[in-house]
Design a protein around this motif. Structure first.
Motif, PDB file in Angstrom:
ATOM      1  N   ALA A  44       0.830  -1.208   0.000  1.00 27.08           N
ATOM      2  CA  ALA A  44       0.000   0.000   0.000  1.00 27.08           C
ATOM      3  C   ALA A  44       0.864   1.256   0.000  1.00 27.08           C
ATOM      4  CB  ALA A  44      -0.939  -0.021   1.206  1.00 27.08           C
ATOM      5  N   GLU A  45       1.917   1.263   0.809  1.00 25.77           N
ATOM      6  CA  GLU A  45       2.820   2.423   0.851  1.00 25.77           C
ATOM      7  C   GLU A  45       3.506   2.630  -0.497  1.00 25.77           C
ATOM      8  OE1 GLU A  45       5.341   1.231   4.083  1.00 25.77           O
ATOM      9  OE2 GLU A  45       3.940   1.961   5.615  1.00 25.77           O
ATOM     10  N   THR A  51      -5.639   2.951   1.448  1.00 25.68           N
ATOM     11  CA  THR A  51      -4.911   3.342   0.243  1.00 25.68           C
ATOM     12  C   THR A  51      -5.866   3.749  -0.870  1.00 25.68           C
ATOM     13  OG1 THR A  51      -3.040   1.973   0.823  1.00 25.68           O
ATOM     14  CG2 THR A  51      -3.261   2.551  -1.502  1.00 25.68           C
ATOM     15  N   ARG A  75       1.074   4.187  -2.915  1.00 29.30           N
ATOM     16  CA  ARG A  75       0.890   5.612  -2.625  1.00 29.30           C
ATOM     17  C   ARG A  75       2.069   6.436  -3.143  1.00 29.30           C
ATOM     18  NH1 ARG A  75      -1.829   6.499   3.310  1.00 29.30           N
ATOM     19  NH2 ARG A  75      -3.484   4.979   3.059  1.00 29.30           N
TER      20      ARG A  75
END
Length: 189
Positions: A58-59, A117, A62
């Motif tokens: 998810a990071e 997210t 992003r």
């Protein structure tokens, strides 16, 4: 790369390829080149490792999206850059695919980074659309929330269409259609 990082990276790849149920501790250990002791020393078990992997995925999504959405250009150009970026369409979205995994969706902790997210992505795109409305780039009355939802839905649905047909052309067609509709809402393009 440290053992925990190798374990997380292996889990990310396996979740993307096989889903939660298909990602066994043994497969993770084999792909990571790590032993059982190492895995359980660093993580409480498969759920903890899966959460770390999903959070990292998810990071990464992003960061990738943020670079394009926060880059130079008009609101339309930044949204187009996000939609047109190079991606492995036939593999699908590593975050979006998790929404189809019943074990991830049923677990509040595993679902949370996925939901956060996708919510962030809709919010960031809505803010860009609002910037476009405020500057007069997009026509008055353009509602940022539904437009942002349509952008995210087109990307995620485009992955599904491409995977079903075995061709990236289905994704490209969906993106082209959305960009045509979005261009029609501009005052400058």
């Amino acid at each position: 790369m440290s053992a925990p990082d190798r374990l997380i990276e292996a889990t990310q790849e396996l979740l993307w390829e096989r889903g939660y149920v298909g990602t066994s501790p043994k497969a993770i250990q084999q792909r990571a080149g790590a032993g059982q002791g190492s895995m359980y020393h660093h993580f409480s078990g498969k759920p903890g490792l899966a959460l770390a992997a999903i959070t990292r995925t998810a990071e990464e999504m992003r960061r990738t999206a943020g670079r394009l959405l926060d880059g130079p250009g008009s609101a339309y150009e930044r949204i187009a850059a996000y939609l047109l970026r190079e991606r492995d369409v036939l593999r699908g979205c590593p975050v979006g695919r998790l929404t189809m995994d019943p074990d991830v969706v049923a677990d509040d902790a595993l679902r949370a980074p996925v939901d956060a997210t996708l919510d962030w992505l809709r919010g960031r795109i809505a803010a860009i659309v609002q910037e476009g409305v405020d500057t007069g780039e997009f026509t008055a009355g353009t509602d940022p929330g539904p437009v942002a939802a349509a952008v995210v839905a087109t990307a995620q649905g485009g992955y599904a269409l491409a995977r079903a047909s075995g061709s990236a052309a289905a994704f490209d067609s969906a993106v082209e259609g959305l960009l045509s509709l979005l261009a029609a809402r501009t005052n400058q393009i």
